[in-house]
Write a protein that holds these residues in place. Structure first.
Motif, PDB file in Angstrom:
ATOM      1  N   VAL A  23     -33.043 -15.073  24.535  1.00  0.00           N
ATOM      2  CA  VAL A  23     -32.028 -15.072  23.474  1.00  0.00           C
ATOM      3  C   VAL A  23     -30.657 -15.439  24.047  1.00  0.00           C
ATOM      4  CG1 VAL A  23     -30.809 -13.632  21.807  1.00  0.00           C
ATOM      5  CG2 VAL A  23     -33.285 -13.418  22.061  1.00  0.00           C
ATOM      6  N   SER A  24     -30.315 -14.843  25.186  1.00  0.00           N
ATOM      7  CA  SER A  24     -29.030 -15.160  25.826  1.00  0.00           C
ATOM      8  C   SER A  24     -28.965 -16.633  26.210  1.00  0.00           C
ATOM      9  CB  SER A  24     -28.840 -14.286  27.073  1.00  0.00           C
ATOM     10  OG  SER A  24     -28.802 -12.919  26.738  1.00  0.00           O
ATOM     11  N   ALA A  25     -30.084 -17.164  26.685  1.00  0.00           N
ATOM     12  CA  ALA A  25     -30.128 -18.576  27.072  1.00  0.00           C
ATOM     13  C   ALA A  25     -29.903 -19.479  25.866  1.00  0.00           C
ATOM     14  CB  ALA A  25     -31.462 -18.888  27.730  1.00  0.00           C
ATOM     15  N   LYS A  26     -30.505 -19.135  24.733  1.00  0.00           N
ATOM     16  CA  LYS A  26     -30.327 -19.946  23.526  1.00  0.00           C
ATOM     17  C   LYS A  26     -28.875 -19.916  23.045  1.00  0.00           C
ATOM     18  CE  LYS A  26     -35.009 -19.827  21.593  1.00  0.00           C
ATOM     19  NZ  LYS A  26     -35.844 -19.423  20.435  1.00  0.00           N
ATOM     20  N   LEU A  27     -28.266 -18.729  23.086  1.00  0.00           N
ATOM     21  CA  LEU A  27     -26.868 -18.625  22.663  1.00  0.00           C
ATOM     22  C   LEU A  27     -25.966 -19.447  23.581  1.00  0.00           C
ATOM     23  CD1 LEU A  27     -26.641 -14.806  21.785  1.00  0.00           C
ATOM     24  CD2 LEU A  27     -26.628 -16.731  20.190  1.00  0.00           C
ATOM     25  N   ALA A  28     -26.250 -19.413  24.880  1.00  0.00           N
ATOM     26  CA  ALA A  28     -25.452 -20.192  25.826  1.00  0.00           C
ATOM     27  C   ALA A  28     -25.649 -21.691  25.591  1.00  0.00           C
ATOM     28  CB  ALA A  28     -25.835 -19.821  27.259  1.00  0.00           C
ATOM     29  N   ARG A  29     -26.884 -22.104  25.341  1.00  0.00           N
ATOM     30  CA  ARG A  29     -27.153 -23.521  25.076  1.00  0.00           C
ATOM     31  C   ARG A  29     -26.460 -23.980  23.785  1.00  0.00           C
ATOM     32  NH1 ARG A  29     -32.436 -25.930  24.582  1.00  0.00           N
ATOM     33  NH2 ARG A  29     -31.331 -27.770  25.382  1.00  0.00           N
ATOM     34  N   ALA A  30     -26.412 -23.101  22.797  1.00  0.00           N
ATOM     35  CA  ALA A  30     -25.719 -23.431  21.550  1.00  0.00           C
ATOM     36  C   ALA A  30     -24.227 -23.635  21.813  1.00  0.00           C
ATOM     37  CB  ALA A  30     -25.928 -22.325  20.519  1.00  0.00           C
ATOM     38  N   GLY A  31     -23.665 -22.798  22.689  1.00  0.00           N
ATOM     39  CA  GLY A  31     -22.253 -22.971  23.048  1.00  0.00           C
ATOM     40  C   GLY A  31     -22.009 -24.299  23.747  1.00  0.00           C
ATOM     41  N   ILE A  32     -22.931 -24.694  24.619  1.00  0.00           N
ATOM     42  CA  ILE A  32     -22.814 -25.989  25.293  1.00  0.00           C
ATOM     43  C   ILE A  32     -22.852 -27.113  24.269  1.00  0.00           C
ATOM     44  CG2 ILE A  32     -23.984 -27.586  26.854  1.00  0.00           C
ATOM     45  CD1 ILE A  32     -24.946 -25.153  28.446  1.00  0.00           C
ATOM     46  N   HIS A  68     -23.138 -30.450  16.859  1.00  0.00           N
ATOM     47  CA  HIS A  68     -23.152 -29.311  15.949  1.00  0.00           C
ATOM     48  C   HIS A  68     -24.551 -29.022  15.397  1.00  0.00           C
ATOM     49  CE1 HIS A  68     -18.856 -29.926  16.216  1.00  0.00           C
ATOM     50  NE2 HIS A  68     -18.659 -28.779  15.568  1.00  0.00           N
ATOM     51  N   ALA A  69     -25.318 -30.077  15.107  1.00  0.00           N
ATOM     52  CA  ALA A  69     -26.657 -29.856  14.556  1.00  0.00           C
ATOM     53  C   ALA A  69     -27.549 -29.111  15.556  1.00  0.00           C
ATOM     54  CB  ALA A  69     -27.294 -31.193  14.176  1.00  0.00           C
ATOM     55  N   ASP A  70     -27.464 -29.491  16.821  1.00  0.00           N
ATOM     56  CA  ASP A  70     -28.248 -28.805  17.848  1.00  0.00           C
ATOM     57  C   ASP A  70     -27.808 -27.354  17.988  1.00  0.00           C
ATOM     58  OD1 ASP A  70     -29.622 -31.141  18.335  1.00  0.00           O
ATOM     59  OD2 ASP A  70     -28.358 -31.724  20.035  1.00  0.00           O
ATOM     60  N   ALA A  71     -26.505 -27.129  17.929  1.00  0.00           N
ATOM     61  CA  ALA A  71     -25.984 -25.770  18.051  1.00  0.00           C
ATOM     62  C   ALA A  71     -26.462 -24.898  16.887  1.00  0.00           C
ATOM     63  CB  ALA A  71     -24.459 -25.790  18.101  1.00  0.00           C
ATOM     64  N   VAL A  72     -26.360 -25.430  15.677  1.00  0.00           N
ATOM     65  CA  VAL A  72     -26.781 -24.669  14.500  1.00  0.00           C
ATOM     66  C   VAL A  72     -28.268 -24.337  14.583  1.00  0.00           C
ATOM     67  CG1 VAL A  72     -27.139 -24.803  12.008  1.00  0.00           C
ATOM     68  CG2 VAL A  72     -24.958 -25.525  13.000  1.00  0.00           C
ATOM     69  N   LYS A  73     -29.071 -25.291  15.041  1.00  0.00           N
ATOM     70  CA  LYS A  73     -30.510 -25.062  15.162  1.00  0.00           C
ATOM     71  C   LYS A  73     -30.798 -23.884  16.099  1.00  0.00           C
ATOM     72  CE  LYS A  73     -34.817 -27.440  16.440  1.00  0.00           C
ATOM     73  NZ  LYS A  73     -35.221 -26.537  17.525  1.00  0.00           N
ATOM     74  N   GLU A  89     -32.328 -20.140  15.153  1.00  0.00           N
ATOM     75  CA  GLU A  89     -33.528 -19.605  15.804  1.00  0.00           C
ATOM     76  C   GLU A  89     -33.310 -18.164  16.261  1.00  0.00           C
ATOM     77  OE1 GLU A  89     -34.669 -22.158  18.985  1.00  0.00           O
ATOM     78  OE2 GLU A  89     -35.284 -23.812  17.674  1.00  0.00           O
ATOM     79  N   VAL A  90     -32.152 -17.915  16.832  1.00  0.00           N
ATOM     80  CA  VAL A  90     -31.848 -16.553  17.280  1.00  0.00           C
ATOM     81  C   VAL A  90     -31.702 -15.623  16.081  1.00  0.00           C
ATOM     82  CG1 VAL A  90     -30.163 -15.098  18.467  1.00  0.00           C
ATOM     83  CG2 VAL A  90     -30.759 -17.339  19.412  1.00  0.00           C
ATOM     84  N   SER A  91     -31.014 -16.091  15.053  1.00  0.00           N
ATOM     85  CA  SER A  91     -30.785 -15.264  13.870  1.00  0.00           C
ATOM     86  C   SER A  91     -32.089 -14.869  13.192  1.00  0.00           C
ATOM     87  CB  SER A  91     -29.897 -16.011  12.873  1.00  0.00           C
ATOM     88  OG  SER A  91     -29.685 -15.242  11.712  1.00  0.00           O
ATOM     89  N   ALA A  92     -33.090 -15.746  13.252  1.00  0.00           N
ATOM     90  CA  ALA A  92     -34.367 -15.481  12.588  1.00  0.00           C
ATOM     91  C   ALA A  92     -35.374 -14.776  13.493  1.00  0.00           C
ATOM     92  CB  ALA A  92     -34.965 -16.796  12.089  1.00  0.00           C
ATOM     93  N   ASP A  93     -35.010 -14.536  14.736  1.00  0.00           N
ATOM     94  CA  ASP A  93     -35.919 -13.920  15.703  1.00  0.00           C
ATOM     95  C   ASP A  93     -35.962 -12.408  15.494  1.00  0.00           C
ATOM     96  OD1 ASP A  93     -37.428 -13.071  17.816  1.00  0.00           O
ATOM     97  OD2 ASP A  93     -36.289 -14.119  19.362  1.00  0.00           O
ATOM     98  N   GLY A  94     -37.067 -11.930  14.918  1.00  0.00           N
ATOM     99  CA  GLY A  94     -37.180 -10.501  14.654  1.00  0.00           C
ATOM    100  C   GLY A  94     -37.260  -9.645  15.901  1.00  0.00           C
ATOM    101  N   ASN A  95     -37.577 -10.240  17.045  1.00  0.00           N
ATOM    102  CA  ASN A  95     -37.657  -9.493  18.297  1.00  0.00           C
ATOM    103  C   ASN A  95     -36.318  -9.428  19.029  1.00  0.00           C
ATOM    104  OD1 ASN A  95     -40.459  -9.019  18.065  1.00  0.00           O
ATOM    105  ND2 ASN A  95     -40.897 -11.071  18.842  1.00  0.00           N
ATOM    106  N   ALA A  96     -35.353 -10.216  18.600  1.00  0.00           N
ATOM    107  CA  ALA A  96     -34.047 -10.243  19.258  1.00  0.00           C
ATOM    108  C   ALA A  96     -33.239  -9.014  18.859  1.00  0.00           C
ATOM    109  CB  ALA A  96     -33.285 -11.505  18.883  1.00  0.00           C
ATOM    110  N   ARG A 117     -21.830 -17.375  14.313  1.00  0.00           N
ATOM    111  CA  ARG A 117     -21.569 -18.654  14.978  1.00  0.00           C
ATOM    112  C   ARG A 117     -22.139 -19.823  14.170  1.00  0.00           C
ATOM    113  NH1 ARG A 117     -20.547 -17.705  20.522  1.00  0.00           N
ATOM    114  NH2 ARG A 117     -18.935 -16.089  20.565  1.00  0.00           N
ATOM    115  N   SER A 118     -23.299 -19.603  13.577  1.00  0.00           N
ATOM    116  CA  SER A 118     -23.910 -20.658  12.769  1.00  0.00           C
ATOM    117  C   SER A 118     -23.042 -20.987  11.559  1.00  0.00           C
ATOM    118  CB  SER A 118     -25.307 -20.224  12.314  1.00  0.00           C
ATOM    119  OG  SER A 118     -25.889 -21.198  11.478  1.00  0.00           O
ATOM    120  N   MET A 119     -22.565 -19.958  10.882  1.00  0.00           N
ATOM    121  CA  MET A 119     -21.711 -20.178   9.712  1.00  0.00           C
ATOM    122  C   MET A 119     -20.388 -20.847  10.104  1.00  0.00           C
ATOM    123  SD  MET A 119     -23.372 -19.166   6.987  1.00  0.00           S
ATOM    124  CE  MET A 119     -24.716 -20.006   7.843  1.00  0.00           C
ATOM    125  N   ALA A 120     -19.845 -20.449  11.241  1.00  0.00           N
ATOM    126  CA  ALA A 120     -18.587 -21.049  11.691  1.00  0.00           C
ATOM    127  C   ALA A 120     -18.785 -22.520  12.059  1.00  0.00           C
ATOM    128  CB  ALA A 120     -18.049 -20.273  12.893  1.00  0.00           C
TER     129      ALA A 120
END
Length: 263
Positions: free
Chosen positions: A114-123, A130-135, A139-146, A157-160
């Motif tokens: 999860v941390s890796a995905k958030l960092a990649r979204a920031g990159i 922006h499309a890659d970041a939102v994706k 994914e993190v927002s919908a991850d029930g295990n996160a 972050r997605s909404m922003a």
């Protein structure tokens, strides 16, 4: 010849007592033999299954200990890889860091992923992808295990990232549960919700929300200053302590901090 003392019992009575005692001893011996035979039969009948069961329990416990230790080792190794990727980010080695983070995110679903995905979204955001970041954020927002805190952060972050392209009501519906005083994300989520209200031409809803954020001591100073200005523009007083507010303004403008009152 000495005479046997008279016990008051006839010889027939004595013989009857002796036979009774002998029978009692015999019964005890037979009972003990039967008990030992039953135990021996039970041992023969159940001994092997019980031994097998005990071995299986011990094997399962040993396996659980091994698995726990293995998982801890994997978690430690992945944490070290995540720290290395962050170090590369800080050093400006963006492509290699992004590659390392992508590997962590794809291997399994855990806190490191999860941390890796958030960092990649920031990159991706910094590279205007922006499309890659939102994706990634979605994914993190919908991850029930996160962890819930990560999911909430990803939603904000997605909404922003796509605020200008979204209908204001979608932003409000998504973030309003977080835009409440006491919520850890009140400041960030509340600012976006207030801006969405302005896009809907609802300053009566935006102004008080801006003011509430500005008055919240748990919100970062930069955000409080920004929302205080927005509240003032909308005619809502967001100043609680004038001296403290002026001191914060001077500090943010780079001026000398306000003098403290004498003790």
């Amino acid at each position: 010849m000495a005479l046997r003392p008279d016990s008051g019992k006839s010889r027939a009575d004595e013989l009857a007592d002796r036979q009774s005692r002998e029978q009692e001893v015999l019964f005890r011996e037979v009972d003990e033999a039967v008990r030992q035979d039953q135990l021996g039969g039970a041992a023969k009948k159940y001994g092997i299954p019980v031994a097998i069961g005990l071995i299986l329990v011990l094997a399962a416990f040993g396996g659980w200990l091994w698995w726990t230790e293995h998982q801890e080792g994997v978690k430690e190794e992945r944490s070290e890889r995540l720290i290395t990727a962050f170090d590369r980010l800080e050093a400006g080695q963006i492509p290699q860091a992004d590659k390392d983070l992508a590997a962590l995110a794809s291997e399994r679903s855990d806190a490191q992923a999860v941390s890796a995905k958030l960092a990649r979204a920031g990159i991706a955001l910094n590279q205007n992808r922006h499309a890659d970041a939102v994706k990634l954020y979605e994914e993190v927002s919908a991850d029930g295990n996160a962890p819930q805190a990560y999911r909430d952060l990803a939603s904000i972050r997605s909404m922003a990232a796509q605020f200008d392209q979204l209908e204001p009501q979608k932003v409000i519906d998504r973030l309003k549960p977080l835009a409440t005083p006491g919520n850890p994300w009140f400041g960030s989520a509340g600012e976006l919700v207030a801006m969405a209200y302005l896009k809907q031409n609802k300053p009566d809803l935006a102004g008080p929300l801006f003011a509430a954020i500005a008055k919240d001591e748990t919100v970062p100073k930069s955000l409080r200053s920004r929302t205080r200005q927005m509240a003032g523009l909308l005619g809502v007083d967001a100043v609680v302590d004038v001296d403290k507010t002026l001191a914060e303004v001077r500090e943010q403008e780079g001026g000398a901090p306000a003098a403290q009152p004498a003790q």
